[in-house]
Design a protein around this motif. Structure first.
Motif, PDB file in Angstrom:
ATOM      1  N   SER A 108       0.816  -1.212   0.000  1.00 50.76           N
ATOM      2  CA  SER A 108       0.000   0.000   0.000  1.00 50.76           C
ATOM      3  C   SER A 108       0.851   1.264   0.000  1.00 50.76           C
ATOM      4  N   ALA A 109       2.019   1.245   0.650  1.00 46.19           N
ATOM      5  CA  ALA A 109       2.871   2.435   0.657  1.00 46.19           C
ATOM      6  C   ALA A 109       3.335   2.767  -0.750  1.00 46.19           C
ATOM      7  N   CYS A 110       3.759   1.763  -1.492  1.00 50.19           N
ATOM      8  CA  CYS A 110       4.224   1.970  -2.860  1.00 50.19           C
ATOM      9  C   CYS A 110       3.054   2.368  -3.770  1.00 50.19           C
ATOM     10  N   PHE A 111       1.937   1.679  -3.628  1.00 46.66           N
ATOM     11  CA  PHE A 111       0.770   1.967  -4.450  1.00 46.66           C
ATOM     12  C   PHE A 111       0.232   3.361  -4.156  1.00 46.66           C
ATOM     13  N   GLY A 112       0.192   3.729  -2.873  1.00 48.97           N
ATOM     14  CA  GLY A 112      -0.270   5.061  -2.504  1.00 48.97           C
ATOM     15  C   GLY A 112       0.610   6.147  -3.093  1.00 48.97           C
ATOM     16  N   ASN A 113       1.932   5.931  -3.064  1.00 51.31           N
ATOM     17  CA  ASN A 113       2.842   6.898  -3.671  1.00 51.31           C
ATOM     18  C   ASN A 113       2.578   7.036  -5.170  1.00 51.31           C
TER      19      ASN A 113
END
Length: 364
Positions: free
Chosen positions: A293-298
């Motif tokens: 989610s951190a990568c996708f959110g970025n």
């Protein structure tokens, strides 16, 4: 003990355990020092809603800090916040259970809209600051990293606006917010910051379009904290004027090249990502497979910046992201993050920031 140049990050979905890990790594008790210190926790309760919409601080963060501090022998703890003009803080406190927290842990709950104020002048701007904050020995800010319709983003520096009288908040808006926010922090800024970057809203301070990133981080330098937050949302420093102004006023450093980024763990794979609203539309430009989610959110933030710059329609194809691409070798695909390194084109990072993603997408 956390140094001013340190930014400590953890990833996960449990704000209580994540907060505990962060403040233990920072050695918060040693940063405070005096066990008789008057400590104020300042969450973000701009409106009377719960955190799911991406507007307000998860109350579990405050609870985890209170429990830690009390275990370490600190007993003079207060939670203080003042909502924006037009709402009332009482709604925010009730919606998020702060009165129950106060009773259970014997901490004071202070409504900044009803506090007494001291009038000061900073960088030529007169302002009324809550006496509770003026009198405290150690101020812990608990901002939400999120978008803002006027300042583009809000984090540690702007979270301080909640310690002002309503009269001063109105005057800040009349003055354009940027210089007043920097001036406020030049007089009184947080001593320690715990950033709720779990699911901040993309655009608006009051929430409604959250982006799940499942991360939290701590900082001692509010300017460095916000410079880092801006990079996570895909902004350049020049986009958020108050960060540079705060640096000019001596609040801290915005030089991320000198930041010491300490990751306590790595993002975990999250299979079911359900962006909402505008974020869902942006997600149509992606091909996620077991994306963290951190990568996708970025990536969602980067795509938003790209859309604002008029470049979204020029994307040559959908962007691959996620651990499902670790063994995929396909020269016809493009992706972001180390997991896509075997594709035809890929951006390194675990995770790369939104600003790094934006630069990469602009040059495809």
């Amino acid at each position: 003990m956390q140094k001013p140049e340190d930014i400590i990050i953890t990833y996960g979905i449990d704000p209580s355990s994540m907060t505990r890990k962060l403040i233990e790594a920072a050695e918060l008790d040693k940063l405070i020092g005096n066990p008789d210190a008057n400590i104020v926790l300042k969450p973000n309760l701009v409106v009377g809603v719960t955190p799911e919409g991406g507007a307000t601080t998860h109350p579990e963060i405050a609870v985890a800090i209170i429990k830690y501090l009390q275990e370490k022998g600190f007993s003079h703890i207060t939670i203080e916040e003042g909502s924006w003009v037009g709402d009332n803080t009482d709604r925010g406190f009730r919606a998020n259970g702060y009165y129950d927290i106060g009773r259970k842990y014997h901490v004071d709950i202070v409504d900044g809209q009803k506090d007494q104020y001291e009038t000061i002048v900073s960088e030529g701007i007169s302002m009324q600051i809550c006496k509770t904050v003026m009198d405290c020995d150690f101020l812990i800010s608990l901002p939400v990293l999120k978008g803002h319709c006027q300042t583009l983003m809000t984090c540690a520096l702007k979270n301080m606006k909640g310690v002002l009288s309503n009269k001063t908040k109105r005057s800040f808006h009349a003055l354009g917010l940027m210089k007043p926010i920097a001036a406020l922090n030049a007089y009184r800024h947080a001593d320690f910051v715990v950033v709720d970057s779990l699911n901040g809203d993309m655009d608006f301070e009051e929430g409604g379009n959250p982006v799940q990133t499942n991360r939290m981080f701590t900082a001692r330098d509010s300017v460095l904290c916000d410079a880092f937050g801006a990079s996570l949302m895909g902004f350049k420093l020049k986009d958020v004027e108050y960060i540079g102004l705060a640096e000019e006023y001596g609040v801290g450093s915005a030089d991320l090249s000198k930041a010491n980024i300490i990751e306590l763990n790595k993002p975990q794979s999250v299979i079911d990502i359900h962006p909402t609203g505008y974020a869902r539309d942006l997600a149509r430009n992606t091909l996620p497979k077991d994306a963290c989610s951190a990568c996708f959110g970025n990536l969602i933030h980067a795509l938003k910046r790209l859309d604002e710059n008029g470049g979204l329609d020029s994307l040559p194809q959908q962007i691959c992201i996620g651990q499902g691409y670790q063994k995929v070798e396909d020269p016809s695909l493009i992706g972001v993050g180390n997991c896509t390194r075997h594709l035809g084109s890929s951006l390194k990072g675990c995770p790369p920031s939104a600003s790094e993603m934006l630069t990469y997408l602009e040059n495809l």
